[in-house]
Design an enzyme around this catalytic site. Sequence first.
Site, PDB file in Angstrom:
ATOM      1  N   ASP A  13       0.814  -1.225   0.000  1.00 24.50           N
ATOM      2  CA  ASP A  13       0.000   0.000   0.000  1.00 24.50           C
ATOM      3  C   ASP A  13       0.843   1.268   0.000  1.00 24.50           C
ATOM      4  OD1 ASP A  13      -2.242  -1.720   0.300  1.00 24.50           O
ATOM      5  OD2 ASP A  13      -1.857  -1.789   2.447  1.00 24.50           O
ATOM      6  N   LYS A  16       2.286   2.200  -5.140  1.00 27.69           N
ATOM      7  CA  LYS A  16       2.982   1.694  -6.344  1.00 27.69           C
ATOM      8  C   LYS A  16       2.170   1.994  -7.605  1.00 27.69           C
ATOM      9  CE  LYS A  16       3.080  -2.404  -4.522  1.00 27.69           C
ATOM     10  NZ  LYS A  16       2.784  -2.123  -3.110  1.00 27.69           N
ATOM     11  N   GLY A  40      -4.265  -4.220  -4.208  1.00 32.22           N
ATOM     12  CA  GLY A  40      -5.214  -3.236  -4.713  1.00 32.22           C
ATOM     13  C   GLY A  40      -4.452  -1.965  -5.018  1.00 32.22           C
ATOM     14  N   HIS A  41      -4.273  -1.684  -6.288  1.00 34.22           N
ATOM     15  CA  HIS A  41      -3.517  -0.499  -6.681  1.00 34.22           C
ATOM     16  C   HIS A  41      -4.478   0.615  -7.076  1.00 34.22           C
ATOM     17  CE1 HIS A  41       0.207  -3.145  -7.711  1.00 34.22           C
ATOM     18  NE2 HIS A  41      -0.072  -3.087  -6.443  1.00 34.22           N
ATOM     19  N   GLN A 223       2.223  -5.901  -3.137  1.00 37.20           N
ATOM     20  CA  GLN A 223       2.583  -5.945  -1.703  1.00 37.20           C
ATOM     21  C   GLN A 223       3.925  -5.233  -1.446  1.00 37.20           C
ATOM     22  OE1 GLN A 223       1.422  -9.354  -2.967  1.00 37.20           O
ATOM     23  NE2 GLN A 223      -0.574  -8.484  -2.551  1.00 37.20           N
TER      24      GLN A 223
HETATM   25  P1  IMP Z   1      -2.702 -12.763   2.010  1.00 36.04           P
HETATM   26  O1  IMP Z   1      -1.727 -12.249   1.030  1.00 36.04           O
HETATM   27  O2  IMP Z   1      -4.138 -12.458   1.663  1.00 36.04           O
HETATM   28  O3  IMP Z   1      -2.496 -14.215   2.330  1.00 36.04           O
HETATM   29  O4  IMP Z   1      -2.460 -11.987   3.405  1.00 36.04           O
HETATM   30  C1  IMP Z   1      -1.271 -12.132   4.158  1.00 36.04           C
HETATM   31  C2  IMP Z   1      -0.871 -10.806   4.790  1.00 36.04           C
HETATM   32  O5  IMP Z   1      -0.470  -9.905   3.765  1.00 36.04           O
HETATM   33  C3  IMP Z   1      -2.005 -10.094   5.543  1.00 36.04           C
HETATM   34  O6  IMP Z   1      -1.459  -9.402   6.630  1.00 36.04           O
HETATM   35  C4  IMP Z   1      -2.526  -9.124   4.528  1.00 36.04           C
HETATM   36  O7  IMP Z   1      -3.182  -8.013   5.131  1.00 36.04           O
HETATM   37  C5  IMP Z   1      -1.245  -8.719   3.832  1.00 36.04           C
HETATM   38  N1  IMP Z   1      -1.452  -8.237   2.455  1.00 36.04           N
HETATM   39  C6  IMP Z   1      -1.695  -8.982   1.363  1.00 36.04           C
HETATM   40  N2  IMP Z   1      -1.820  -8.204   0.282  1.00 36.04           N
HETATM   41  C7  IMP Z   1      -1.624  -6.946   0.690  1.00 36.04           C
HETATM   42  C8  IMP Z   1      -1.578  -5.687   0.011  1.00 36.04           C
HETATM   43  O8  IMP Z   1      -1.739  -5.575  -1.207  1.00 36.04           O
HETATM   44  N3  IMP Z   1      -1.337  -4.610   0.786  1.00 36.04           N
HETATM   45  C9  IMP Z   1      -1.115  -4.698   2.134  1.00 36.04           C
HETATM   46  N4  IMP Z   1      -1.139  -5.847   2.803  1.00 36.04           N
HETATM   47  C10 IMP Z   1      -1.382  -6.962   2.088  1.00 36.04           C
END
Ligand code: IMP
Length: 430
Positions: A13, A16, A40-41, A223
């Site tokens: 977040d 990017k 989510g961009h 991420q």
């Molecule tokens: P997962 O990727 O859904 O398995 O989540 C694993 C961890 O990564 C959690 O803490 C999510 O909140 C975090 N996470 C996954 N994708 C994002 C992102 O795009 N932005 C911020 N945190 C993320």
Amino acid sequence: MAVIAVVGGQWGDEGKGKVVDLLAERADMVVRFSGGDNAGHTVVNPYGEFTLHLIPSGIFYPRVTCIIGNGVAINPAVLLTEMQELQKHGIDTGRLFISDRAHLIMPYHTLLDELEEERRSKGAIGTTRKGIGPVFADKVARVGIRAGDLLDKDMFRNRLRAALEFKNTVLTKAYEVSPLSLEEIYDQYCRYGQQLAPLIRDTTSTVREAVTTGHSVLLEGAQGALLDPDFGTYPYVTSSSPLAGAGCIGAGLGPREIDRVMGVFKAYNSRVGAGPMPTELKDEVGNFIREKAREYGATTGRPRRCGWFDAVAGRFSVQINGLSDIALTHLDIYDGFPSIKVCTAYRFNDEVLTSFPSDAAVLEECQPVYEELDGWQQSIGETREFDRLPTEARDYMSRLEDLLSCPIGLVSVGPDRKQIVPVKWISPWE
Ligand code: IMP
């Protein structure tokens, strides 16, 4: 012409989407290389405000070819909805291709993600529940289903049957829920396959062709480094690597082919989901940052945890990504702050740590050691030249550069495409 990777430097977040959007204007190709629709961009442009979960932000430029690479896990329903949404706004999606090697998120992945988070209860990771852990687990366990499988219905049926047999055993015996129907999933995914077939191809050769013919290629990360399964705050991490190194594997390039790695950092820190975050502010300052910067998850709507910039974690991120330069975002959020803190070390029991610990339990106990810098009392949203930024803002950036041992190329001073100030900026496309 060059290959540039743009990656997140913190816990995701970082903004990017905006940086990729800016660089994509003069790129020929944008390749998303990891993650899935957990990302989510957010992009604000003349077409409106968009949150893209899978489609590279380059889609807004008619000359840019957009690729969802082999390193991405694709939920076909999400992809199709995203394409329709863009088409509704008059944006052509005819230059979008997806790798035949990309793994597909199946209904049992999202269900298992949810069931597993419920089972963990207080120890939950706080995943986005999009099926990311289960789909990447299947990939390495060699039982995944890939986009290319949709092109051969018989093969797809056999693979699905084999996978589902085991998943249904787990669902019914371990979680005591109803099994999923082979026929329903098969029919649904065949329909997706029909719609997506024109997009599915061996994108590795498309990317290779672009690189060997001297085109400009942007590798778009998802991420951030601190969510990396190897180097992040394990087990509070995601399940595919957000690092620049993964840009090679997730697009089909060799390490020597990436010319520049830009890391995107917010001027402060945020994190969504569980796991340690030493600089988290559980007070009115943290709440103020969250509200001012609209720090709510673009994918799940969850409030993000906010805090001061963590330079210990930031330095680690610079190192493991091999960053060439930084794009600093959301600097305007600090407008009007009397002072700004930066974490320069951690206190752990009687020790002072200056490197990022590998153990999340250690990081959980770390207390930040802060340095306090002067804030600035004016709005910087309309500034477009570095020299016109307040001295305190320039000093803040200069201190971050020292602490991170990496130059800041750009600073973003607001959400709009135009709200960018070059700092030590050298365009990658010259
Ligand atoms: P997962 O990727 O859904 O398995 O989540 C694993 C961890 O990564 C959690 O803490 C999510 O909140 C975090 N996470 C996954 N994708 C994002 C992102 O795009 N932005 C911020 N945190 C993320």
